[in-house]
Design a protein around this motif. Structure first.
Motif, PDB file in Angstrom:
ATOM      1  N   GLU A  60       0.881  -1.498  -0.208  1.00 29.58           N
ATOM      2  CA  GLU A  60       0.109  -0.214   0.230  1.00 29.58           C
ATOM      3  C   GLU A  60       1.531   1.017  -0.323  1.00 29.58           C
ATOM      4  O   GLU A  60       0.336   2.488   0.711  1.00 29.58           O
ATOM      5  CB  GLU A  60      -1.037   0.170   1.482  1.00 29.58           C
ATOM      6  CG  GLU A  60      -1.964  -1.086   1.456  1.00 29.58           C
ATOM      7  CD  GLU A  60      -2.474  -0.725   2.093  1.00 29.58           C
ATOM      8  OE1 GLU A  60      -2.688  -0.307   3.562  1.00 29.58           O
ATOM      9  OE2 GLU A  60      -3.656  -1.996   2.157  1.00 29.58           O
ATOM     10  N   ARG A  61       1.880   1.023  -0.527  1.00 25.44           N
ATOM     11  CA  ARG A  61       3.008   2.281  -0.209  1.00 25.44           C
ATOM     12  C   ARG A  61       3.454   2.186  -2.232  1.00 25.44           C
ATOM     13  O   ARG A  61       4.275   1.095  -2.879  1.00 25.44           O
ATOM     14  CB  ARG A  61       4.154   2.114   0.374  1.00 25.44           C
ATOM     15  CG  ARG A  61       3.766   2.060   1.395  1.00 25.44           C
ATOM     16  CD  ARG A  61       2.796   3.119   2.185  1.00 25.44           C
ATOM     17  NE  ARG A  61       2.890   3.478   3.638  1.00 25.44           N
ATOM     18  CZ  ARG A  61       1.730   2.839   4.260  1.00 25.44           C
ATOM     19  NH1 ARG A  61       0.542   2.556   4.222  1.00 25.44           N
ATOM     20  NH2 ARG A  61       1.918   3.144   6.000  1.00 25.44           N
ATOM     21  N   HIS A  62       2.935   3.458  -2.612  1.00 28.47           N
ATOM     22  CA  HIS A  62       3.654   3.144  -4.427  1.00 28.47           C
ATOM     23  C   HIS A  62       5.308   3.419  -4.640  1.00 28.47           C
ATOM     24  O   HIS A  62       5.573   2.788  -5.571  1.00 28.47           O
ATOM     25  CB  HIS A  62       2.584   3.961  -5.059  1.00 28.47           C
ATOM     26  CG  HIS A  62       3.380   5.294  -4.991  1.00 28.47           C
ATOM     27  ND1 HIS A  62       2.873   6.525  -3.633  1.00 28.47           N
ATOM     28  CD2 HIS A  62       4.569   6.588  -5.819  1.00 28.47           C
ATOM     29  CE1 HIS A  62       3.295   7.009  -4.183  1.00 28.47           C
ATOM     30  NE2 HIS A  62       3.946   7.151  -5.025  1.00 28.47           N
ATOM     31  N   ASP A  63       6.182   3.362  -3.680  1.00 29.02           N
ATOM     32  CA  ASP A  63       7.678   3.393  -3.614  1.00 29.02           C
ATOM     33  C   ASP A  63       8.566   2.803  -3.122  1.00 29.02           C
ATOM     34  O   ASP A  63       9.134   3.107  -2.818  1.00 29.02           O
ATOM     35  CB  ASP A  63       7.781   4.942  -3.398  1.00 29.02           C
ATOM     36  CG  ASP A  63       7.176   5.159  -1.915  1.00 29.02           C
ATOM     37  OD1 ASP A  63       6.865   4.295  -1.400  1.00 29.02           O
ATOM     38  OD2 ASP A  63       7.295   6.241  -1.918  1.00 29.02           O
ATOM     39  N   LEU A  64       7.602   1.214  -2.181  1.00 26.00           N
ATOM     40  CA  LEU A  64       7.309   0.617  -2.381  1.00 26.00           C
ATOM     41  C   LEU A  64       7.444  -0.563  -2.061  1.00 26.00           C
ATOM     42  O   LEU A  64       6.845  -1.327  -2.358  1.00 26.00           O
ATOM     43  CB  LEU A  64       8.050   0.758  -0.126  1.00 26.00           C
ATOM     44  CG  LEU A  64       8.316  -0.826   0.351  1.00 26.00           C
ATOM     45  CD1 LEU A  64       9.708   0.294   0.939  1.00 26.00           C
ATOM     46  CD2 LEU A  64       7.167  -0.458   1.874  1.00 26.00           C
TER      47      LEU A  64
END
Length: 220
Positions: free
Chosen positions: A7-11
């Protein structure tokens, strides 16, 4: 490798292990990695700098904070018995980097740190060498735990702002699964290209663009 939702687009968090589903107790590490990402963002917002630029000891601090945030506990720089590097029959007192209790499972963690330049022919070999060094250290820890683990912190640099294809090529390095599974029973690869920064320029002109964690775990 199995990609785990964050739920983290950069992870991006991926798991490598034996055939079959990931053990349920290891699922808590997904929560740790999400918390680790959020801890780094919080530090950046308050301090006005990127915490992932620093070396091994501060990185262990951020990871330790993330473990506490998901109701685990940790102990840093604690006394342990270690195996001799050249003669494995020998034992001597030493210090472990981090002991973690997460759920009902215990981990003896040894950490290493190295800046990695992405998009070069040596990128994969650098990651391999980093995990290999940490792996040898973890094997020498004779503590009675469920897992001996190696955590490698690899701040990522590039000569300039990296194009999308270079980033995707790095994320898709096919060697990573073989690197982890060739040395350990199981492990994780965690890639963070922070959404809150556009990159920090180093003294040599290269830019910090993100950070990768390579985590290897041996069942004890």
């Amino acid at each position: 490798m199995i990609e785990l939702p964050t739920e983290r687009h950069d992870l991006k968090v991926r798991y490598a292990g034996p055939r079959g589903p990931m053990p349920r107790h290891l699922g808590l590490w997904r929560d740790v990695f999400v918390s680790w990402r959020d801890v780094l963002e919080a530090y950046s917002r308050v301090a006005g700098e990127e915490g992932w630029r620093y070396d091994e000891r501060p990185q262990l601090g951020f990871l330790s904070t993330a473990i506490w945030n998901v109701k685990g506990v940790t102990l840093a720089e604690y006394p342990v018995t270690k195996q001799g590097f050249y003669d494995r029959r020998k034992r001597y007192p030493g210090r472990g980097d981090l002991r973690a209790h997460l759920g009902d499972t215990t981990y003896a963690i040894e950490a290493k740190h190295r800046v990695v330049r992405i998009g070069t022919p040596s990128t994969a070999q650098t990651l391999y060498g980093l995990l290999d060094t940490a792996g040898w250290d973890s094997l020498r820890n004779r503590e009675d735990v469920h897992y001996r683990a190696a955590v490698c912190f690899a701040p990522l640099v590039a000569s300039a702002t990296i194009p999308a294809e270079t980033r995707e090529g790095f994320l898709g390095l096919a060697e990573t699964q073989q690197i982890i599974k060739g040395m350990f029973n199981r492990g994780f690869r965690v890639d963070l290209f922070p959404s809150w920064t556009q990159g920090v320029v180093r003294a040599d002109g290269a830019q910090y663009v993100g950070v990768t964690l390579l985590v290897g775990m041996d069942d004890v």
